[in-house]
Scaffold this motif. Structure first.
Motif, PDB file in Angstrom:
ATOM      1  N   GLU A   1       0.825  -1.202   0.000  1.00 33.42           N
ATOM      2  CA  GLU A   1       0.000   0.000   0.000  1.00 33.42           C
ATOM      3  C   GLU A   1       0.861   1.254   0.000  1.00 33.42           C
ATOM      4  O   GLU A   1       0.530   2.262  -0.634  1.00 33.42           O
ATOM      5  CB  GLU A   1      -0.928  -0.015   1.215  1.00 33.42           C
ATOM      6  CG  GLU A   1      -2.044  -1.057   1.070  1.00 33.42           C
ATOM      7  CD  GLU A   1      -2.808  -1.262   2.353  1.00 33.42           C
ATOM      8  OE1 GLU A   1      -2.507  -0.552   3.333  1.00 33.42           O
ATOM      9  OE2 GLU A   1      -3.699  -2.129   2.372  1.00 33.42           O
TER      10      GLU A   1
ATOM     11  N   ASP B   1       0.425   4.142  -2.759  1.00 33.75           N
ATOM     12  CA  ASP B   1       0.137   5.520  -2.381  1.00 33.75           C
ATOM     13  C   ASP B   1       1.220   6.465  -2.881  1.00 33.75           C
ATOM     14  O   ASP B   1       0.945   7.563  -3.352  1.00 33.75           O
ATOM     15  CB  ASP B   1       0.019   5.638  -0.861  1.00 33.75           C
ATOM     16  CG  ASP B   1      -1.281   5.033  -0.344  1.00 33.75           C
ATOM     17  OD1 ASP B   1      -2.171   4.809  -1.185  1.00 33.75           O
ATOM     18  OD2 ASP B   1      -1.392   4.787   0.870  1.00 33.75           O
TER      19      ASP B   1
ATOM     20  N   ILE C   1       0.803   6.994  -6.605  1.00 31.68           N
ATOM     21  CA  ILE C   1      -0.316   7.882  -6.917  1.00 31.68           C
ATOM     22  C   ILE C   1       0.056   9.324  -6.621  1.00 31.68           C
ATOM     23  O   ILE C   1      -0.205  10.239  -7.407  1.00 31.68           O
ATOM     24  CB  ILE C   1      -1.561   7.477  -6.098  1.00 31.68           C
ATOM     25  CG1 ILE C   1      -2.067   6.105  -6.555  1.00 31.68           C
ATOM     26  CG2 ILE C   1      -2.670   8.499  -6.243  1.00 31.68           C
ATOM     27  CD1 ILE C   1      -3.102   5.504  -5.654  1.00 31.68           C
TER      28      ILE C   1
ATOM     29  N   PRO D   1      -4.056   3.820 -12.338  1.00 28.16           N
ATOM     30  CA  PRO D   1      -4.825   3.392 -11.164  1.00 28.16           C
ATOM     31  C   PRO D   1      -6.040   2.561 -11.561  1.00 28.16           C
ATOM     32  O   PRO D   1      -6.749   2.888 -12.520  1.00 28.16           O
ATOM     33  CB  PRO D   1      -5.253   4.713 -10.519  1.00 28.16           C
ATOM     34  CG  PRO D   1      -4.344   5.742 -11.082  1.00 28.16           C
ATOM     35  CD  PRO D   1      -3.970   5.274 -12.438  1.00 28.16           C
TER      36      PRO D   1
ATOM     37  N   SER E   1     -11.046   1.492  -7.253  1.00 26.40           N
ATOM     38  CA  SER E   1     -11.024   0.840  -5.949  1.00 26.40           C
ATOM     39  C   SER E   1     -12.374   0.209  -5.644  1.00 26.40           C
ATOM     40  O   SER E   1     -13.399   0.612  -6.197  1.00 26.40           O
ATOM     41  CB  SER E   1     -10.675   1.856  -4.866  1.00 26.40           C
ATOM     42  OG  SER E   1     -11.645   2.887  -4.841  1.00 26.40           O
TER      43      SER E   1
ATOM     44  N   ASN F   1      -6.007  10.492  -2.054  1.00 25.24           N
ATOM     45  CA  ASN F   1      -4.877  10.002  -2.846  1.00 25.24           C
ATOM     46  C   ASN F   1      -5.330   9.213  -4.063  1.00 25.24           C
ATOM     47  O   ASN F   1      -4.760   9.312  -5.143  1.00 25.24           O
ATOM     48  CB  ASN F   1      -3.971   9.113  -1.978  1.00 25.24           C
ATOM     49  CG  ASN F   1      -3.117   9.923  -1.024  1.00 25.24           C
ATOM     50  OD1 ASN F   1      -2.878  11.106  -1.256  1.00 25.24           O
ATOM     51  ND2 ASN F   1      -2.672   9.297   0.058  1.00 25.24           N
ATOM     52  N   GLN F   2      -6.376   8.412  -3.891  1.00 20.31           N
ATOM     53  CA  GLN F   2      -6.815   7.535  -4.975  1.00 20.31           C
ATOM     54  C   GLN F   2      -7.768   8.213  -5.952  1.00 20.31           C
ATOM     55  O   GLN F   2      -7.775   7.875  -7.130  1.00 20.31           O
ATOM     56  CB  GLN F   2      -7.503   6.303  -4.383  1.00 20.31           C
ATOM     57  CG  GLN F   2      -6.561   5.341  -3.692  1.00 20.31           C
ATOM     58  CD  GLN F   2      -7.336   4.156  -3.132  1.00 20.31           C
ATOM     59  OE1 GLN F   2      -8.049   4.282  -2.142  1.00 20.31           O
ATOM     60  NE2 GLN F   2      -7.185   3.013  -3.779  1.00 20.31           N
ATOM     61  N   HIS F   3      -8.583   9.146  -5.467  1.00 28.57           N
ATOM     62  CA  HIS F   3      -9.720   9.579  -6.272  1.00 28.57           C
ATOM     63  C   HIS F   3      -9.736  11.050  -6.669  1.00 28.57           C
ATOM     64  O   HIS F   3     -10.477  11.416  -7.577  1.00 28.57           O
ATOM     65  CB  HIS F   3     -11.028   9.268  -5.525  1.00 28.57           C
ATOM     66  CG  HIS F   3     -11.205   7.829  -5.204  1.00 28.57           C
ATOM     67  ND1 HIS F   3     -11.259   7.355  -3.917  1.00 28.57           N
ATOM     68  CD2 HIS F   3     -11.318   6.749  -6.011  1.00 28.57           C
ATOM     69  CE1 HIS F   3     -11.419   6.039  -3.935  1.00 28.57           C
ATOM     70  NE2 HIS F   3     -11.451   5.650  -5.189  1.00 28.57           N
TER      71      HIS F   3
END
Length: 532
Positions: free
Chosen positions: A11, A15, A18, A41, A44, A52-54
């Motif tokens: 992870e 992270d 990203i 990416p 999720s 961080n992801q979206h």
């Protein structure tokens, strides 16, 4: 389950990738193989946004929406649609649902393609239905609704929207003319459901025991509406168990208005048949001609026979905002209930439909079941604000927000200017085609912003007495419609009506249009139909 050390390492790498927009591919152990490769990416599985992801994905999505769907997509220089036949579109878009997910890049491409092949209903030359436009304030209000994702049934889960709805509904009732704006109402999922509520409330007002015992063994109930009324009246009468045969259709005159003499005679017929007449649904703005029934005269009949008067003003209700045009709905203040769709003439985003009642308590009495897990009476606040038990839905969108936000932005005077402008455009269009060779209007001096007309190509001009003239004219509109759809230059619907051959019905409610647009639309009909 606590993360393992290996999962934490993985992870951390993801992270970091990203955050730096550097991407990784992973070996069998889940570790990066080559940090130089671009990272794509994968969507999720957690249903919760993670910055961080979206954040990047959401920002890019909004940018595409603004660029492709709102600004470029609604430009006069762009197409209303990019037509593809169904079998072709099935190949062009990846509609398939798979076991595995997609990358963010793939999802962004799907957004672009969805916009590309969809009808741009906010385009200035989409004049095909009783809705159009992408109002900027309504759009933001719609996005705000979706971001908050509320359900409006109790104050505790929807405090802002519960209060907002009551304020807006009271103001709408005031505009309709109910004394002091008193009464009741809700926002419904469309005008058809608003009309269903009207039938349900009218029936309950007459026979409240039906809620408990049902219709079995009772006398036949009959309601009345114009033959030009919206089909939802018959559909909802069937849905509610009355039966479509018990909707007596009243003749309309040549302009599409209900014939009050025929209404009176049909009420008397139902009484002779030992049925129970209980409701009349008048229409303020019919779907095709935009006709307004004579509400005052109908109200007199309802008063004489003690019938519930409903006015379906889904389309024409917006005219109430204008001092110049509100006379079209003269007498609406005498109605027991009213349907009014702000997503039509007032161009609120789909869907936004209000059901308004003169009478307090009928909605709740007719529909409440006092579900104990939602509508507890011993809450720590005033439970009169828990309005959800009076509607037949449980979960319900906050359709009020986008309309309220538009109203706050423009003010009532802004809505009035909007209405006056779209009526002015319709009047200009009508006057112009009446003076233009090749156009023949179905109804002189239309009441609303629906303009019905024929375009007659040169090959048919002067042949009006030919035996096959009507048959040939009937085929013109479908051919022009095919051309405009395949070119994407505009969208205007057509239909036959009674014995009339196919004619176009153009509908104006986008106040972003001007007189130059009216000329352009007329010239486009000439261009598409001249050689037929």
């Amino acid at each position: 389950m606590p993360a393992t050390g290996e999962q934490n390492v993985q992870e951390d790498f993801v992270d970091e990738a990203i955050a730096s927009d550097v991407a990784t591919s992973e070996d069998d152990e889940g570790y990066p193989q080559d940090l130089k490769k671009p990272y794509k990416p994968i969507a999720s599985i957690e249903s919760h946004p993670n910055r961080n992801q979206h954040e990047s994905f959401i920002r890019e999505s909004v940018e595409i929406l603004l660029k492709d769907a709102v600004f470029n997509g609604l430009s006069r220089d762009s197409k209303v649609l990019e037509w593809r036949n169904p079998e072709e579109l099935l190949k062009l878009l990846d509609f398939e649902i798979r076991a595995s997910g997609s990358s963010h890049d793939e999802l962004l491409q799907l957004i672009r393609e969805t916009i590309q092949y969809s009808v741009k209903t906010g385009h200035p030359y989409f004049v095909n239905q009783l809705f159009s436009s992408v109002d900027p304030y309504g759009l933001v209000g719609q996005w705000l609704t979706d971001a908050l994702n509320p359900s409006v049934y109790t104050y505790e889960v929807s405090p802002v929207f519960t209060l907002m709805e009551e304020v807006v509904l009271k103001e709408m009732r005031t505009i309709v003319g109910f004394p002091n704006g008193d009464g009741d109402g809700i926002f419904c999922p469309g005008g058809s459901m608003s009309n269903a509520y009207a039938i349900s409330c009218a029936r309950h007002s007459l026979m409240p025991d039906i809620k408990r015992t049902g219709l079995h063994g009772l006398q036949r109930l009959v309601l009345f509406t114009s033959e030009d009324a919206h089909y939802s009246i018959k559909k909802m009468a069937s849905f509610l168990g009355l039966g479509s045969d018990n909707v007596y259709l009243i003749k309309s005159d040549g302009r599409g208005k209900m014939d009050v003499e025929h209404l009176t005679s049909e009420i008397e017929r139902s009484l002779r048949e030992n049925a129970i007449p209980f409701m009349v649904s008048a229409t303020a703005g019919t779907t095709v001609f935009g006709a307004f029934d004579p509400i005052e005269e109908i109200a007199d009949v309802c008063e004489r026979h003690k019938l519930w008067l409903h006015v379906d003003a889904a389309w024409g209700g917006g005219a109430l905002m204008s001092k110049k045009y509100k006379h079209l709905l003269k007498g609406i203040h005498r109605a027991d209930s009213v349907t009014w769709n702000p997503h039509k003439l007032l161009t609120a985003p789909q869907q936004c439909s209000a059901y308004l009642l003169r009478h307090k308590g009928v909605l709740s009495s007719a529909h409440s079941t006092n579900a104990a897990y939602l509508f507890q009476k011993d809450k720590f606040y005033d439970t009169s604000f828990d309005t959800g038990d009076k509607h037949v839905q449980c979960g319900r969108r906050a359709d009020v927000l986008k309309f309220w936000f538009m109203w706050k932005a423009k003010g009532t005077s802004g809505f009035e200017q909007h209405i006056d402008k779209v009526f002015d455009n319709a009047e200009f269009f009508t006057n112009t085609i009446q003076k233009t060779e090749g156009f023949s209007i179905v109804l002189d001096n239309p009441e609303c912003t629906n303009i019905c007309f024929w375009y007659i190509p040169p090959s048919l001009r002067g042949h009006e007495t030919d035996a096959d003239y009507h048959e040939k004219l009937h085929s013109v509109a479908p051919k022009i419609k095919e051309k405009m759809m395949k070119e994407g230059s505009m969208m205007v619907t057509y239909q036959a009506q009674k014995s009339l051959p196919n004619f176009f019905r153009i509908v104006f409610q986008n106040s972003g249009l001007n007189h130059d647009d009216m000329i352009h639309l007329i010239q486009e009909f000439e261009r598409l139909g001249y050689d037929l």
